[in-house]
Scaffold this motif. Structure first.
Motif, PDB file in Angstrom:
ATOM      1  N   ASN A 214      -1.170   9.860   7.013  1.00 52.83           N
ATOM      2  CA  ASN A 214      -2.388   9.601   7.787  1.00 52.83           C
ATOM      3  C   ASN A 214      -2.175   8.477   8.789  1.00 52.83           C
ATOM      4  N   ASP A 215      -1.485   7.419   8.363  1.00 54.15           N
ATOM      5  CA  ASP A 215      -1.267   6.278   9.244  1.00 54.15           C
ATOM      6  C   ASP A 215      -0.298   6.603  10.369  1.00 54.15           C
TER       7      ASP A 215
ATOM      8  N   ALA B 293      -0.641   9.984  -3.546  1.00 56.95           N
ATOM      9  CA  ALA B 293      -1.646   9.339  -2.701  1.00 56.95           C
ATOM     10  C   ALA B 293      -1.001   8.391  -1.693  1.00 56.95           C
ATOM     11  N   GLN B 294       0.077   7.715  -2.091  1.00 55.99           N
ATOM     12  CA  GLN B 294       0.742   6.790  -1.156  1.00 55.99           C
ATOM     13  C   GLN B 294       1.417   7.550  -0.020  1.00 55.99           C
TER      14      GLN B 294
ATOM     15  N   THR C 200      -0.709  17.049   6.477  1.00 58.69           N
ATOM     16  CA  THR C 200      -1.361  16.069   5.608  1.00 58.69           C
ATOM     17  C   THR C 200      -1.274  16.454   4.133  1.00 58.69           C
TER      18      THR C 200
ATOM     19  N   GLN D 270       0.422  10.384   1.122  1.00 55.76           N
ATOM     20  CA  GLN D 270      -0.687  10.854   1.953  1.00 55.76           C
ATOM     21  C   GLN D 270      -1.176   9.745   2.884  1.00 55.76           C
ATOM     22  N   GLN D 271      -1.225   8.506   2.382  1.00 54.71           N
ATOM     23  CA  GLN D 271      -1.630   7.378   3.216  1.00 54.71           C
ATOM     24  C   GLN D 271      -0.638   7.151   4.350  1.00 54.71           C
TER      25      GLN D 271
ATOM     26  N   GLN E 119      -2.205   8.718  12.842  1.00 54.16           N
ATOM     27  CA  GLN E 119      -3.166   7.918  13.599  1.00 54.16           C
ATOM     28  C   GLN E 119      -2.479   7.098  14.680  1.00 54.16           C
TER      29      GLN E 119
ATOM     30  N   GLN F  37       0.806  -1.224   0.000  1.00 55.56           N
ATOM     31  CA  GLN F  37       0.000   0.000   0.000  1.00 55.56           C
ATOM     32  C   GLN F  37       0.838   1.273   0.000  1.00 55.56           C
ATOM     33  N   TYR F  38       2.075   1.203   0.525  1.00 56.10           N
ATOM     34  CA  TYR F  38       2.854   2.420   0.678  1.00 56.10           C
ATOM     35  C   TYR F  38       3.779   2.708  -0.501  1.00 56.10           C
TER      36      TYR F  38
END
Length: 339
Positions: free
Chosen positions: A288-289, A281-282, A301, A284-285, A292, A252-253
């Motif tokens: 976010n992670d 987008a990666q 972000t 950004q993911q 979190q 995913q990254y």
């Protein structure tokens, strides 16, 4: 260097990465084959400060060796009695004293690093090799019990390299040639190697996190989860977050380049090309992670706020209980963005 050599290299890189894609723009950050290094003098440092800031003690805008986890004299002696290529797969030319250093005594197969140049007829390019051998080390550095041999390239803060600043079509690319022919690990130790880079949050100067991928991960611990793992964790040594990934399918990254080799647990001899990308987008993911999992981090972000601060080919041995050795060589390191 002749201009046709530079053009040949850059066209070749794009051809490997982006068949059929129309580009709005491209920005190169580092292409090691355009930065020949004639000898290891001034390009090897021991136990430099890893924190950013302050910056490491090695030079900016050129590649160098950073080794740590052993004596401060780890790269203070020329190694002339044996050829480091016996363990790295990249034979060092003579005179050896110009190209390879370690500490005294660095007996055959002991810890040492080297830089030499090779040529393909049009371009002279640097080849980097290292051997880490914890049986040869003089001490641990508590509390981490960690040793490293890293090819580093960094930019001064004045050079604001922002791969994702052109909006959501921006993609960062990182590639290199690698071989890891010499690995041996006992229970209680782990040897691993892969590309690593920092992303600096320029909306909050001094804030950054790591992105690291394992290309090879060899362990004496049967409970270790293995090389094909993605994770968000905290790096105790530098006091910041790190995002871990690997080269394979379904990550995913990062995205593995189609012609790249995948991550492995098995050493090999002979050059292999590894390449991956990180899209807008990666990133950004990842942000976010990280936010979190570590809410106090509070990273921006907006991927456009992030610059590349430093990149590495990073080999490490974690040896709290066991011992290990790892020998590798690399060349053809390339980092750029397209949009």
């Amino acid at each position: 260097m002749k201009s046709h050599s530079r053009a040949f290299i850059l066209v070749g890189l794009l051809g490997a990465w982006l068949p059929g894609r129309a580009l709005a723009g491209i920005e190169y950050y580092y292409v090691s084959n355009l930065d020949p290094i004639y000898g290891i003098s001034g390009h090897a440092f021991a136990n430099e400060n890893l924190g950013l800031p302050p910056m490491p003690t090695g030079p900016a805008n050129t590649a160098y060796w950073s080794v740590w986890g052993q004596t401060d004299a780890a790269v203070s002696q020329s190694i002339v009695g044996w050829n480091l290529g016996d363990f790295t797969g990249a034979t060092v030319p003579g005179p050896l004293l110009n190209y390879q250093v370690g500490y005294d005594p660095a007996s055959y197969g002991g810890s040492a690093v080297e830089i030499h140049t090779e040529t393909d007829g049009t371009t002279t390019y640097p080849v980097f090799g290292a051997m880490m051998n914890t049986w040869n080390y003089q001490r641990h550095i508590d509390p981490y019990d960690l040793a490293a041999a890293q090819v580093k390239y960094r930019w001064p803060p004045s050079e604001d390299k922002r791969p994702w600043a052109h909006g959501n079509t921006s993609v960062f690319h990182f590639s290199f040639q690698l071989q890891v022919p010499s690995v041996y690990v006992t229970p209680g130790a782990r040897a691993y190697i892969g590309p690593v880079f920092t992303v600096d949050d320029m909306s909050q100067p001094g804030r950054y996190f790591w992105i690291n991928l394992n290309v090879l991960d060899n362990t004496g611990d049967p409970n270790h989860p293995g090389v094909t793992v993605e994770s968000i964790s905290w790096d105790l040594g530098t006091g910041t977050a790190q995002v871990g990934s690997y080269l394979g399918n379904g990550t995913q990254y990062v995205t593995k380049a189609s012609s790249s080799y995948s991550s492995t647990t098995v050493p090999w001899t002979g050059w292999r090309w590894y390449g991956f990308s990180v899209s807008y987008a990666q990133l950004q993911q990842m942000i976010n992670d990280v936010n979190q999992k570590f809410p106090d981090s509070n990273f921006s972000t907006n991927p456009g706020d992030y610059r590349i601060g430093m990149l590495m080919i990073d080999a490490e041995i974690a040896w709290p209980l066991g011992n290990a050795y790892l020998g590798y060589s690399t060349y053809g390191i390339s980092a750029y963005s397209v949009y």
